[in-house]
Design a protein around this motif. Structure first.
Motif, PDB file in Angstrom:
ATOM      1  N   THR A 111      48.208  29.955  38.111  1.00  0.00           N
ATOM      2  CA  THR A 111      47.984  31.006  37.116  1.00  0.00           C
ATOM      3  C   THR A 111      48.074  32.400  37.718  1.00  0.00           C
ATOM      4  O   THR A 111      48.352  33.359  37.013  1.00  0.00           O
ATOM      5  N   ASP A 112      47.830  32.517  39.042  1.00  0.00           N
ATOM      6  CA  ASP A 112      47.899  33.827  39.692  1.00  0.00           C
ATOM      7  C   ASP A 112      48.152  33.640  41.187  1.00  0.00           C
ATOM      8  O   ASP A 112      48.205  32.522  41.690  1.00  0.00           O
ATOM      9  N   ASP A 113      48.312  34.770  41.891  1.00  0.00           N
ATOM     10  CA  ASP A 113      48.600  34.715  43.327  1.00  0.00           C
ATOM     11  C   ASP A 113      47.488  34.049  44.116  1.00  0.00           C
ATOM     12  O   ASP A 113      47.754  33.324  45.073  1.00  0.00           O
ATOM     13  N   ASP A 114      46.234  34.287  43.743  1.00  0.00           N
ATOM     14  CA  ASP A 114      45.116  33.691  44.493  1.00  0.00           C
ATOM     15  C   ASP A 114      45.167  32.171  44.445  1.00  0.00           C
ATOM     16  O   ASP A 114      45.000  31.497  45.468  1.00  0.00           O
ATOM     17  N   GLU A 115      45.395  31.624  43.264  1.00  0.00           N
ATOM     18  CA  GLU A 115      45.477  30.170  43.132  1.00  0.00           C
ATOM     19  C   GLU A 115      46.696  29.634  43.878  1.00  0.00           C
ATOM     20  O   GLU A 115      46.621  28.603  44.556  1.00  0.00           O
ATOM     21  N   ALA A 116      47.817  30.338  43.793  1.00  0.00           N
ATOM     22  CA  ALA A 116      49.029  29.915  44.493  1.00  0.00           C
ATOM     23  C   ALA A 116      48.811  29.938  46.006  1.00  0.00           C
ATOM     24  O   ALA A 116      49.274  29.039  46.711  1.00  0.00           O
ATOM     25  N   CYS A 117      48.111  30.952  46.498  1.00  0.00           N
ATOM     26  CA  CYS A 117      47.826  31.030  47.942  1.00  0.00           C
ATOM     27  C   CYS A 117      46.981  29.850  48.398  1.00  0.00           C
ATOM     28  O   CYS A 117      47.235  29.281  49.468  1.00  0.00           O
ATOM     29  N   LYS A 118      45.989  29.471  47.614  1.00  0.00           N
ATOM     30  CA  LYS A 118      45.150  28.321  47.977  1.00  0.00           C
ATOM     31  C   LYS A 118      45.979  27.045  48.043  1.00  0.00           C
ATOM     32  O   LYS A 118      45.835  26.240  48.966  1.00  0.00           O
ATOM     33  N   LYS A 119      46.871  26.864  47.062  1.00  0.00           N
ATOM     34  CA  LYS A 119      47.709  25.666  47.042  1.00  0.00           C
ATOM     35  C   LYS A 119      48.698  25.675  48.207  1.00  0.00           C
ATOM     36  O   LYS A 119      48.926  24.647  48.841  1.00  0.00           O
ATOM     37  N   ALA A 120      49.283  26.831  48.492  1.00  0.00           N
ATOM     38  CA  ALA A 120      50.251  26.924  49.586  1.00  0.00           C
ATOM     39  C   ALA A 120      49.575  26.713  50.933  1.00  0.00           C
ATOM     40  O   ALA A 120      50.114  26.020  51.803  1.00  0.00           O
TER      41      ALA A 120
END
Length: 82
Positions: free
Chosen positions: A45-54
């Motif tokens: 949904t946002d960069d923070d969530e994407a960073c956690k997944k990456a």
């Protein structure tokens, strides 16, 4: 050397959003010599969530996170000898 064909939307720097508000990100798994070993897509949904997944994909190799043509973050490889 592998090449990935960008869609017209990606090449314009625009990424698609789903009805739930999720965006598509690309995660580049970087090999020992700094070459992209493989790429996967994730939705967030946002960069923070994407960073956690990456960051969770870091496993002996570095990871670069992209949204379309926009570089989001780099996560260095972890030392597996410890």
């Amino acid at each position: 050397m592998k090449f990935w064909k960008l869609t017209a939307r990606e090449s314009a720097g625009v990424t698609a959003s789903t009805e739930s508000g999720e965006r598509t990100y690309r995660v580049a798994l970087i090999g020992d010599q700094g070459v992209v070993a493989s790429m996967v897509q994730i939705r967030a949904t946002d960069d923070d969530e994407a960073c956690k997944k990456a960051k969770a994909l870091v496993d002996g190799h570095a990871v670069d996170l992209w949204e379309g043509l926009r570089f989001v973050d780099h996560f260095p490889a972890t030392d597996l000898s410890k």
